[in-house]
Write an enzyme that holds these catalytic residues in place. Structure first.
Site, PDB file in Angstrom:
ATOM      1  N   THR A   1       0.876  -1.178   0.000  1.00  0.00           N
ATOM      2  CA  THR A   1       0.000   0.000   0.000  1.00  0.00           C
ATOM      3  C   THR A   1       0.904   1.217   0.000  1.00  0.00           C
ATOM      4  O   THR A   1       1.672   1.438   0.947  1.00  0.00           O
ATOM      5  CB  THR A   1      -0.928   0.012   1.224  1.00  0.00           C
ATOM      6  OG1 THR A   1      -1.759  -1.148   1.184  1.00  0.00           O
ATOM      7  CG2 THR A   1      -1.800   1.261   1.227  1.00  0.00           C
TER       8      THR A   1
ATOM      9  N   LYS B   1      -7.222   1.346  -2.831  1.00  0.00           N
ATOM     10  CA  LYS B   1      -6.818   0.916  -1.482  1.00  0.00           C
ATOM     11  C   LYS B   1      -7.019   2.045  -0.474  1.00  0.00           C
ATOM     12  O   LYS B   1      -7.354   1.796   0.699  1.00  0.00           O
ATOM     13  CB  LYS B   1      -5.366   0.450  -1.486  1.00  0.00           C
ATOM     14  CG  LYS B   1      -4.878  -0.076  -0.126  1.00  0.00           C
ATOM     15  CD  LYS B   1      -5.684  -1.271   0.360  1.00  0.00           C
ATOM     16  CE  LYS B   1      -5.243  -1.701   1.765  1.00  0.00           C
ATOM     17  NZ  LYS B   1      -3.920  -2.341   1.794  1.00  0.00           N
TER      18      LYS B   1
ATOM     19  N   LYS C   1       0.577   4.542   8.481  1.00  0.00           N
ATOM     20  CA  LYS C   1       1.172   4.909   7.192  1.00  0.00           C
ATOM     21  C   LYS C   1       0.101   5.036   6.117  1.00  0.00           C
ATOM     22  O   LYS C   1       0.046   6.016   5.374  1.00  0.00           O
ATOM     23  CB  LYS C   1       2.218   3.866   6.799  1.00  0.00           C
ATOM     24  CG  LYS C   1       2.853   4.067   5.433  1.00  0.00           C
ATOM     25  CD  LYS C   1       2.225   3.179   4.354  1.00  0.00           C
ATOM     26  CE  LYS C   1       2.452   1.707   4.617  1.00  0.00           C
ATOM     27  NZ  LYS C   1       1.921   0.852   3.513  1.00  0.00           N
TER      28      LYS C   1
END
Length: 286
Positions: free
Chosen positions: A96, A171, A239
């Site tokens: 990701t 995502k 993150k």
């Protein structure tokens, strides 16, 4: 049989690589910590001593590493994949990461006669082990069709979302949804306890109704048991949420739910929980 190079054998990557190996593909491994790949090596994977060596040994290279700076280094540095991959190789980043970085990698790959896809996944350790990940793919159609047989080994919901970067944008949508959902799941369990209910019995009623979600079904039981082992690290979720928040702000979009969830997870990380699973959010409501 496809000669696959795999970089990144953490909680998710290890199981994904193992499923590819068990399917009969030739698997080459490189990771910063060789010990993390020992189970794969014991089952027939081949260790490569550098990214360059791996790139020369494989026709398809799959990566799932930690952070965007890791992705950038693995692909775009002088010692990286694009510099050393054989012409015609297919590159699949399943980390990701930033949509803009995915676009940059795809452009650099094309200039070298390579094809690059961004294909982040969702489903945690459970989905990785069972081969039932959701895989969101960005890149050209030809590359997607070439990668599809491999994706079908690792996942069951595989959607080509559009050009380079589209997988990463999808995502971000996934992580934004999870962020607010995890708040709701944690608050619901805290409420059940405060009301004197058995949270496990409450789950029997609400997981199959309108409140149902992957997090409620798979992570709420772990919260109740006090099992905070990582299926997905808090530090990696932070993150992801940071990327999503920054990208949303660049597009002029307000995401207050995401912002709140990020602040709470940052509080958890500062309290020493960054290596716990995301279900540790319940600790803030206990």
């Amino acid at each position: 049989m496809t000669r696959i190079g795999f970089i990144g054998t953490g909680v998710m990557g290890n199981s994904m690589a193992l499923n590819l190996l068990k399917s009969g593909h030739e698997l080459h491994i490189f990771t910063r910590t060789k010990q993390k790949a020992m189970n794969l090596l014991e089952q027939g994977a081949t260790w490569q001593h550098s990214i360059a060596d791996l790139a020369q040994a494989a026709d398809v290279i799959i990566t799932i590493v930690g952070y965007p700076n890791d992705v950038e280094d693995v692909y775009l540095s002088e010692t990286g994949i694009i510099k050393h991959a054989k012409a015609g190789s297919l590159l699949i980043d399943m980390t990701t990461s930033k949509p803009t970085l995915a676009e940059e990698i795809a452009k650099a790959a094309k200039a070298k006669g390579l094809t690059a896809l961004d294909a982040p996944v969702s489903g945690g350790d459970i989905g990785a082990k069972s081969g039932k990940l959701a895989i969101m793919v960005g890149g050209d159609q030809e590359g997607f069709e070439r990668a599809l047989p491999l994706f079908e080994i690792m996942g069951e919901k595989i959607v080509h979302q559009g050009p380079a970067g589209a997988g990463q944008h999808t995502k971000m949508c996934n992580q934004i949804t999870i962020a607010s959902n995890m708040l709701g799941v944690s608050e619901a369990i805290a409420y059940a306890r405060k009301a004197g209910l058995d949270p496990s019995r409450v789950l029997e009623s609400i997981t199959t109704g309108a409140a149902g979600s992957w997090s409620l079904t798979n992570l709420a039981p772990r919260m109740i048991k006090g099992d905070f082992a990582p299926g997905f690290y808090i530090k990696h979720f932070i993150k992801d949420m940071t990327i999503a928040l920054e990208t949303a702000e660049e597009m002029g979009l307000s995401t207050p739910g995401l912002k709140l969830a990020l602040s709470l997870y940052q509080e958890l990380a500062e309290a020493g929980e960054e290596d716990s699973g995301t279900q540790a959010l319940i600790k803030l409501f206990s």
